[in-house]
Design a protein around this motif. Structure first.
Motif, PDB file in Angstrom:
ATOM      1  N   LEU A 172      82.360 -66.982  51.320  1.00 18.68           N
ATOM      2  CA  LEU A 172      81.265 -67.092  52.272  1.00 18.68           C
ATOM      3  C   LEU A 172      81.730 -67.718  53.578  1.00 18.68           C
ATOM      4  CD1 LEU A 172      78.462 -68.312  49.837  1.00 18.68           C
ATOM      5  CD2 LEU A 172      78.981 -65.983  50.564  1.00 18.68           C
ATOM      6  N   PHE A 173      82.613 -68.709  53.494  1.00 20.62           N
ATOM      7  CA  PHE A 173      83.142 -69.318  54.707  1.00 20.62           C
ATOM      8  C   PHE A 173      84.051 -68.341  55.460  1.00 20.62           C
ATOM      9  CE2 PHE A 173      82.738 -73.284  51.990  1.00 20.62           C
ATOM     10  CZ  PHE A 173      81.580 -73.711  52.616  1.00 20.62           C
ATOM     11  N   MET A 174      84.640 -67.396  54.731  1.00 17.34           N
ATOM     12  CA  MET A 174      85.525 -66.433  55.375  1.00 17.34           C
ATOM     13  C   MET A 174      84.783 -65.498  56.317  1.00 17.34           C
ATOM     14  SD  MET A 174      88.003 -65.412  52.170  1.00 17.34           S
ATOM     15  CE  MET A 174      88.818 -64.098  53.080  1.00 17.34           C
ATOM     16  N   LEU A 175      83.510 -65.236  56.031  1.00 20.09           N
ATOM     17  CA  LEU A 175      82.755 -64.272  56.835  1.00 20.09           C
ATOM     18  C   LEU A 175      82.635 -64.685  58.300  1.00 20.09           C
ATOM     19  CD1 LEU A 175      80.048 -63.334  54.223  1.00 20.09           C
ATOM     20  CD2 LEU A 175      81.734 -61.783  55.198  1.00 20.09           C
ATOM     21  N   ALA A 178      73.667 -64.067  53.140  1.00 20.81           N
ATOM     22  CA  ALA A 178      74.366 -64.647  51.990  1.00 20.81           C
ATOM     23  C   ALA A 178      75.096 -65.922  52.387  1.00 20.81           C
ATOM     24  CB  ALA A 178      75.350 -63.626  51.413  1.00 20.81           C
ATOM     25  N   VAL A 179      75.663 -65.954  53.584  1.00 19.22           N
ATOM     26  CA  VAL A 179      76.341 -67.156  54.075  1.00 19.22           C
ATOM     27  C   VAL A 179      75.360 -68.318  54.163  1.00 19.22           C
ATOM     28  CG1 VAL A 179      77.494 -68.201  56.056  1.00 19.22           C
ATOM     29  CG2 VAL A 179      78.129 -65.898  55.326  1.00 19.22           C
ATOM     30  N   VAL A 180      74.194 -68.063  54.744  1.00 22.51           N
ATOM     31  CA  VAL A 180      73.168 -69.110  54.856  1.00 22.51           C
ATOM     32  C   VAL A 180      72.751 -69.600  53.475  1.00 22.51           C
ATOM     33  CG1 VAL A 180      70.818 -69.616  55.617  1.00 22.51           C
ATOM     34  CG2 VAL A 180      72.330 -68.242  57.065  1.00 22.51           C
ATOM     35  N   ALA A 181      72.557 -68.663  52.548  1.00 21.56           N
ATOM     36  CA  ALA A 181      72.179 -69.040  51.185  1.00 21.56           C
ATOM     37  C   ALA A 181      73.271 -69.886  50.532  1.00 21.56           C
ATOM     38  CB  ALA A 181      71.912 -67.785  50.348  1.00 21.56           C
ATOM     39  N   GLY A 182      74.524 -69.510  50.763  1.00 20.50           N
ATOM     40  CA  GLY A 182      75.632 -70.278  50.204  1.00 20.50           C
ATOM     41  C   GLY A 182      75.670 -71.695  50.730  1.00 20.50           C
ATOM     42  N   PHE A 183      75.412 -71.886  52.021  1.00 23.87           N
ATOM     43  CA  PHE A 183      75.363 -73.224  52.601  1.00 23.87           C
ATOM     44  C   PHE A 183      74.222 -74.036  51.985  1.00 23.87           C
ATOM     45  CE2 PHE A 183      77.447 -71.500  56.679  1.00 23.87           C
ATOM     46  CZ  PHE A 183      78.702 -71.798  56.173  1.00 23.87           C
ATOM     47  N   ILE A 184      73.103 -73.377  51.729  1.00 22.01           N
ATOM     48  CA  ILE A 184      71.990 -74.069  51.078  1.00 22.01           C
ATOM     49  C   ILE A 184      72.401 -74.530  49.677  1.00 22.01           C
ATOM     50  CG2 ILE A 184      69.673 -73.757  50.118  1.00 22.01           C
ATOM     51  CD1 ILE A 184      69.080 -71.879  52.460  1.00 22.01           C
ATOM     52  N   GLY A 185      73.152 -73.668  48.972  1.00 17.92           N
ATOM     53  CA  GLY A 185      73.644 -74.049  47.652  1.00 17.92           C
ATOM     54  C   GLY A 185      74.538 -75.276  47.712  1.00 17.92           C
ATOM     55  N   VAL A 186      75.407 -75.343  48.715  1.00 16.66           N
ATOM     56  CA  VAL A 186      76.271 -76.514  48.877  1.00 16.66           C
ATOM     57  C   VAL A 186      75.432 -77.753  49.153  1.00 16.66           C
ATOM     58  CG1 VAL A 186      78.055 -77.562  50.319  1.00 16.66           C
ATOM     59  CG2 VAL A 186      78.261 -75.172  49.634  1.00 16.66           C
ATOM     60  N   LEU A 187      74.398 -77.625  49.986  1.00 17.21           N
ATOM     61  CA  LEU A 187      73.532 -78.759  50.296  1.00 17.21           C
ATOM     62  C   LEU A 187      72.792 -79.251  49.051  1.00 17.21           C
ATOM     63  CD1 LEU A 187      72.019 -77.724  53.750  1.00 17.21           C
ATOM     64  CD2 LEU A 187      73.713 -79.513  53.292  1.00 17.21           C
ATOM     65  N   ILE A 188      72.409 -78.314  48.184  1.00 16.84           N
ATOM     66  CA  ILE A 188      71.750 -78.715  46.942  1.00 16.84           C
ATOM     67  C   ILE A 188      72.681 -79.580  46.105  1.00 16.84           C
ATOM     68  CG2 ILE A 188      70.842 -77.871  44.739  1.00 16.84           C
ATOM     69  CD1 ILE A 188      69.793 -75.423  46.241  1.00 16.84           C
ATOM     70  N   ILE A 189      73.942 -79.184  46.052  1.00 16.86           N
ATOM     71  CA  ILE A 189      74.924 -79.962  45.291  1.00 16.86           C
ATOM     72  C   ILE A 189      75.184 -81.308  45.948  1.00 16.86           C
ATOM     73  CG2 ILE A 189      77.344 -80.028  44.552  1.00 16.86           C
ATOM     74  CD1 ILE A 189      77.194 -76.987  44.269  1.00 16.86           C
ATOM     75  N   ALA A 190      75.225 -81.322  47.295  1.00 19.59           N
ATOM     76  CA  ALA A 190      75.535 -82.554  48.023  1.00 19.59           C
ATOM     77  C   ALA A 190      74.381 -83.547  48.011  1.00 19.59           C
ATOM     78  CB  ALA A 190      75.902 -82.216  49.470  1.00 19.59           C
ATOM     79  N   ARG A 191      73.186 -83.117  47.732  1.00 20.22           N
ATOM     80  CA  ARG A 191      71.999 -83.970  47.664  1.00 20.22           C
ATOM     81  C   ARG A 191      71.844 -84.847  48.908  1.00 20.22           C
ATOM     82  NH1 ARG A 191      72.657 -87.141  42.143  1.00 20.22           N
ATOM     83  NH2 ARG A 191      74.748 -87.344  43.033  1.00 20.22           N
ATOM     84  N   PRO A 192      71.653 -84.254  50.080  1.00 22.01           N
ATOM     85  CA  PRO A 192      71.534 -85.058  51.295  1.00 22.01           C
ATOM     86  C   PRO A 192      70.340 -85.997  51.290  1.00 22.01           C
ATOM     87  CG  PRO A 192      70.849 -82.784  51.689  1.00 22.01           C
ATOM     88  CD  PRO A 192      71.477 -82.822  50.332  1.00 22.01           C
ATOM     89  N   GLY A 230      74.080 -71.687  41.047  1.00 28.57           N
ATOM     90  CA  GLY A 230      73.368 -70.419  40.962  1.00 28.57           C
ATOM     91  C   GLY A 230      73.168 -69.784  42.320  1.00 28.57           C
ATOM     92  N   VAL A 231      72.810 -70.599  43.319  1.00 27.48           N
ATOM     93  CA  VAL A 231      72.607 -70.081  44.673  1.00 27.48           C
ATOM     94  C   VAL A 231      73.918 -69.561  45.250  1.00 27.48           C
ATOM     95  CG1 VAL A 231      71.927 -70.681  47.030  1.00 27.48           C
ATOM     96  CG2 VAL A 231      70.630 -71.587  45.093  1.00 27.48           C
ATOM     97  N   ILE A 232      74.995 -70.331  45.082  1.00 25.05           N
ATOM     98  CA  ILE A 232      76.294 -69.928  45.625  1.00 25.05           C
ATOM     99  C   ILE A 232      76.788 -68.647  44.955  1.00 25.05           C
ATOM    100  CG2 ILE A 232      78.742 -70.566  45.754  1.00 25.05           C
ATOM    101  CD1 ILE A 232      77.832 -73.464  46.133  1.00 25.05           C
ATOM    102  N   VAL A 233      76.683 -68.584  43.627  1.00 24.26           N
ATOM    103  CA  VAL A 233      77.141 -67.392  42.909  1.00 24.26           C
ATOM    104  C   VAL A 233      76.346 -66.165  43.341  1.00 24.26           C
ATOM    105  CG1 VAL A 233      77.209 -66.273  40.647  1.00 24.26           C
ATOM    106  CG2 VAL A 233      78.063 -68.597  40.911  1.00 24.26           C
TER     107      VAL A 233
END
Length: 331
Positions: free
Chosen positions: A107-110, A128-142, A269-272
């Motif tokens: 996703l970062f490659m795009l 998909a890139v935006v969704a992937g970033f949201i998935g990372v934010l979910i994991i990071a728990r800002p 799940g979001v990232i995948v």
């Protein structure tokens, strides 16, 4: 037909080997990181990695001859950042969390390929890139006391590896795969030696063996993945690479006592899902009859990487179809 079927089965078997080897690299690195510092980990990993590539250089010097020294200097600088972030993240994050963040590399490659290579990115891929970033934010728990610093380090590492994957397309026009692998191992061993020796800690026999296994597993990963990409169907290879996630969850739970956290599973799940959207579209493009023979490959055609040391960083390739796997020997 029978020959093609045999090649497909062989490719699938090699992908499974690569998945196991890649997660093994990450798991053993995390294990060694409990007693060694990040710089010492990097130095030992690349020292043993160089030892594996040295016979190839001695047997076939032409295979490692470089064309542009500046390419290897730039690759060294990027890989230092990427590999340090990866090893530091493996030390401080649960294995499943680290593997998941680095799984977002495609996703970062795009955006990087659009910026650096002027490649066109479809609207669905941007979504998909935006969704992937949201998935990372979910994991990071800002929202839980701010962003977790180790997660940000992992994201920086994933972006750095993505940059390396994208630029391999350009560098591959002048440098052979053997040269990319050999000179990366040599320059990384030299560059990490001062800090590794400065922060040296006593190394037990078990840790020495662990670091040797990290280098060997990384080598097996790179060879298996590159060969699988050459033999198999891109969409099937990408699908099997998802096994890295449940395998890392299982190893993290069984050997590191890491509980399965709800936000990690949700973010995964979001990232995948985002990566599936990107990989399927580009796999279809690659598999259209005659397409691979009539157009140049692009960075967007890369199958999913297995996290791998998400290197330097395991074996280096130059075609976009194998970009993500190839650069993992850099890890």
């Amino acid at each position: 037909m029978i020959r093609n079927l045999h090649a497909e089965y062989k490719a699938m078997s090699l992908v499974l080997v690569a998945v196991v080897a890649g997660v093994t690299v990450d798991s053993l690195t995390k294990l060694a990181g409990a007693s060694l510092g990040t710089w010492q980990l990097l130095f030992l990993r690349w020292l043993f990695g160089f030892a594996l590539y040295l016979p190839m250089a001695l047997y076939r010097p032409a295979a490692v001859r470089w064309g542009r020294p500046s390419v290897h200097v730039i690759r060294l600088a990027i890989s230092l950042v990427a590999c340090y972030c990866l090893y530091d993240a493996l030390t401080h994050l649960p294995l499943a969390t680290c593997v998941t963040v680095f799984f977002a590399e495609p996703l970062f490659m795009l955006p990087l390929s659009a910026w650096l290579l002027n490649e066109r990115v479809a609207a669905s891929d941007w979504a998909a890139v935006v969704a992937g970033f949201i998935g990372v934010l979910i994991i990071a728990r800002p929202g839980a006391g701010g962003l977790q610093a180790p997660v940000l380090v992992a994201v920086l590492g994933a972006v750095s590896f993505s940059f390396l994957h994208v630029m391999n397309k350009r560098w591959g026009r002048t440098e052979s795969t053997g040269a990319l692998m050999f000179w990366m191992a040599l320059t990384m061993a030299i560059a990490t030696a001062p800090m590794g020796l400065m922060h040296w800690r006593p190394v037990s026999n078990v840790v020495w063996l662990t670091m040797v296994l990290v280098a060997v597993s990384g080598f097996v990963y790179g060879v298996s993945w590159i060969t699988a990409v050459k033999l198999g169907t891109v969409s099937r290879i990408a699908a099997l690479s998802y096994l890295a996630l449940p395998l890392s969850y299982l190893i993290g739970w069984r050997f590191f006592g890491e509980p399965l956290q709800a936000q990690v599973l949700a973010g995964s799940g979001v990232i995948v899902a985002a990566v599936v959207v990107v990989s399927r579209r580009n796999a279809r493009r690659l598999e259209e009859p005659g397409l691979a023979d009539t157009r140049p490959a692009t960075a967007l055609d890369a199958p999913l990487p297995v996290s791998q040391d998400q290197a330097s960083a395991r074996s280096e390739g130059v075609s976009s179809a194998g970009a993500s796997s190839c650069t993992s020997e850099d890890r």
